[in-house]
Design a protein around this motif. Sequence first.
Motif, PDB file in Angstrom:
ATOM      1  N   VAL A 150      -3.281  13.688   2.211  1.00  0.00           N
ATOM      2  CA  VAL A 150      -3.573  14.277   3.527  1.00  0.00           C
ATOM      3  C   VAL A 150      -3.150  15.745   3.596  1.00  0.00           C
ATOM      4  N   ASP A 151      -3.064  16.397   2.445  1.00  0.00           N
ATOM      5  CA  ASP A 151      -2.797  17.844   2.374  1.00  0.00           C
ATOM      6  C   ASP A 151      -1.532  18.249   3.127  1.00  0.00           C
ATOM      7  N   GLY A 152      -0.507  17.411   3.029  1.00  0.00           N
ATOM      8  CA  GLY A 152       0.757  17.732   3.669  1.00  0.00           C
ATOM      9  C   GLY A 152       0.801  17.442   5.156  1.00  0.00           C
ATOM     10  N   LEU A 153      -0.281  16.940   5.721  1.00  0.00           N
ATOM     11  CA  LEU A 153      -0.349  16.652   7.158  1.00  0.00           C
ATOM     12  C   LEU A 153       0.029  15.191   7.408  1.00  0.00           C
ATOM     13  N   ASN A 154       1.225  14.838   6.974  1.00  0.00           N
ATOM     14  CA  ASN A 154       1.658  13.443   6.988  1.00  0.00           C
ATOM     15  C   ASN A 154       2.108  12.996   8.380  1.00  0.00           C
ATOM     16  N   LYS A 155       2.274  11.683   8.517  1.00  0.00           N
ATOM     17  CA  LYS A 155       2.885  11.152   9.739  1.00  0.00           C
ATOM     18  C   LYS A 155       4.191  11.904   9.990  1.00  0.00           C
ATOM     19  N   PRO A 156       4.473  12.322  11.227  1.00  0.00           N
ATOM     20  CA  PRO A 156       3.881  11.905  12.504  1.00  0.00           C
ATOM     21  C   PRO A 156       2.646  12.688  12.950  1.00  0.00           C
ATOM     22  N   LEU A 157       2.096  13.560  12.107  1.00  0.00           N
ATOM     23  CA  LEU A 157       0.845  14.234  12.456  1.00  0.00           C
ATOM     24  C   LEU A 157      -0.299  13.220  12.421  1.00  0.00           C
ATOM     25  N   PRO A 158      -1.389  13.491  13.107  1.00  0.00           N
ATOM     26  CA  PRO A 158      -2.457  12.488  13.236  1.00  0.00           C
ATOM     27  C   PRO A 158      -3.365  12.337  12.025  1.00  0.00           C
ATOM     28  N   GLU A 159      -3.320  13.274  11.073  1.00  0.00           N
ATOM     29  CA  GLU A 159      -4.317  13.297  10.005  1.00  0.00           C
ATOM     30  C   GLU A 159      -4.446  11.988   9.220  1.00  0.00           C
ATOM     31  N   PRO A 160      -3.360  11.276   8.873  1.00  0.00           N
ATOM     32  CA  PRO A 160      -3.568  10.027   8.111  1.00  0.00           C
ATOM     33  C   PRO A 160      -4.500   9.050   8.820  1.00  0.00           C
ATOM     34  N   TYR A 161      -4.325   8.894  10.128  1.00  0.00           N
ATOM     35  CA  TYR A 161      -5.186   7.965  10.866  1.00  0.00           C
ATOM     36  C   TYR A 161      -6.569   8.551  11.115  1.00  0.00           C
ATOM     37  N   LEU A 162      -6.640   9.843  11.347  1.00  0.00           N
ATOM     38  CA  LEU A 162      -7.952  10.468  11.503  1.00  0.00           C
ATOM     39  C   LEU A 162      -8.763  10.357  10.217  1.00  0.00           C
ATOM     40  N   LYS A 163      -8.098  10.536   9.080  1.00  0.00           N
ATOM     41  CA  LYS A 163      -8.817  10.436   7.803  1.00  0.00           C
ATOM     42  C   LYS A 163      -9.309   9.012   7.563  1.00  0.00           C
ATOM     43  N   ALA A 164      -8.483   8.032   7.873  1.00  0.00           N
ATOM     44  CA  ALA A 164      -8.909   6.644   7.698  1.00  0.00           C
ATOM     45  C   ALA A 164     -10.132   6.342   8.550  1.00  0.00           C
ATOM     46  N   ALA A 165     -10.123   6.823   9.802  1.00  0.00           N
ATOM     47  CA  ALA A 165     -11.274   6.599  10.680  1.00  0.00           C
ATOM     48  C   ALA A 165     -12.520   7.290  10.131  1.00  0.00           C
ATOM     49  N   ARG A 166     -12.341   8.514   9.624  1.00  0.00           N
ATOM     50  CA  ARG A 166     -13.495   9.230   9.041  1.00  0.00           C
ATOM     51  C   ARG A 166     -14.060   8.453   7.855  1.00  0.00           C
ATOM     52  N   LEU A 167     -13.195   7.948   6.994  1.00  0.00           N
ATOM     53  CA  LEU A 167     -13.663   7.196   5.818  1.00  0.00           C
ATOM     54  C   LEU A 167     -14.432   5.939   6.220  1.00  0.00           C
ATOM     55  N   LEU A 168     -14.044   5.357   7.344  1.00  0.00           N
ATOM     56  CA  LEU A 168     -14.725   4.153   7.824  1.00  0.00           C
ATOM     57  C   LEU A 168     -15.949   4.487   8.664  1.00  0.00           C
ATOM     58  N   GLY A 169     -16.105   5.769   9.014  1.00  0.00           N
ATOM     59  CA  GLY A 169     -17.250   6.181   9.814  1.00  0.00           C
ATOM     60  C   GLY A 169     -17.158   5.785  11.271  1.00  0.00           C
ATOM     61  N   VAL A 170     -15.936   5.757  11.805  1.00  0.00           N
ATOM     62  CA  VAL A 170     -15.739   5.384  13.204  1.00  0.00           C
ATOM     63  C   VAL A 170     -14.840   6.426  13.872  1.00  0.00           C
ATOM     64  N   SER A 171     -14.785   6.376  15.198  1.00  0.00           N
ATOM     65  CA  SER A 171     -13.892   7.246  15.950  1.00  0.00           C
ATOM     66  C   SER A 171     -12.500   6.622  16.003  1.00  0.00           C
ATOM     67  N   ALA A 172     -11.468   7.442  15.758  1.00  0.00           N
ATOM     68  CA  ALA A 172     -10.095   6.927  15.822  1.00  0.00           C
ATOM     69  C   ALA A 172      -9.780   6.363  17.201  1.00  0.00           C
ATOM     70  N   GLU A 173     -10.395   6.885  18.237  1.00  0.00           N
ATOM     71  CA  GLU A 173     -10.139   6.421  19.594  1.00  0.00           C
ATOM     72  C   GLU A 173     -10.655   5.012  19.826  1.00  0.00           C
TER      73      GLU A 173
END
Length: 228
Positions: A150-173
């Motif tokens: 996640v390019d250093g944007l680790n938890k508690p930043l949102p990127e890990p979950y945003l990336k997972a949602a992108r990989l699945l093709g869905v909105s994190a919300e």
Amino acid sequence: MTRPSTLDSDGLPAAVLWDLDGTLLDSEKLWDVPLYELGEQLGAPLSVETRRAMVGTNIPTTMGLLFGSAGISPSAEQVRDAVAYVDSRMAELFATKATFRPGALEALRSVRDSGVPTALVTSTERALAEVALDTVGREFFDVSVCGDEVDGLNKPLPEPYLKAARLLGVSAERCVAVEDSPTGTASAVAAGCLVVVVPCDVPVAAGERRVLRDSLVGFGPEALRALR
């Protein structure tokens, strides 16, 4: 508590995003082993408070806390050696000592059988996560996101979950995340997920977009529908 308003018509989320350590596996106790050993080797036994601050974080943060508690400004070589030591010990422990948190395996099976897409979202780095996946069962996840991806944007930043949602093709919300720590919960909330929180070693306060549970026992499609 804000609940998601954009679940699918059958009441299920677009995806379930699972944390690993302390959520699926009772592995924070395993991480204790090399971290406390390293503290002894550095001549500064790791305090309970410092260890708790490490829960849910990534390896660079953990190393910073570890050496900082010993009053050491480490060289790059010292950090590499410490990381290698932790990785080696944890690979052994994941392979031989890891156990599921109560209800976790059954929850994984139940959610998987429902057809809801799933991801593993962990601060553990890929090489070590692959060992853990052999224990958990990689068949339970469509994708996985690790701490070094996640390019250093680790938890508690949102990127890990945003990336997972992108990989699945869905909105994190439209996703439900399952977490155990304040750090992981903050990450998932910041990404816009509704978070099911099952605290492990560190308490997690009630708050926006989070639902607290005592365990994952009975967690499956009906529990997900009840989050509406």
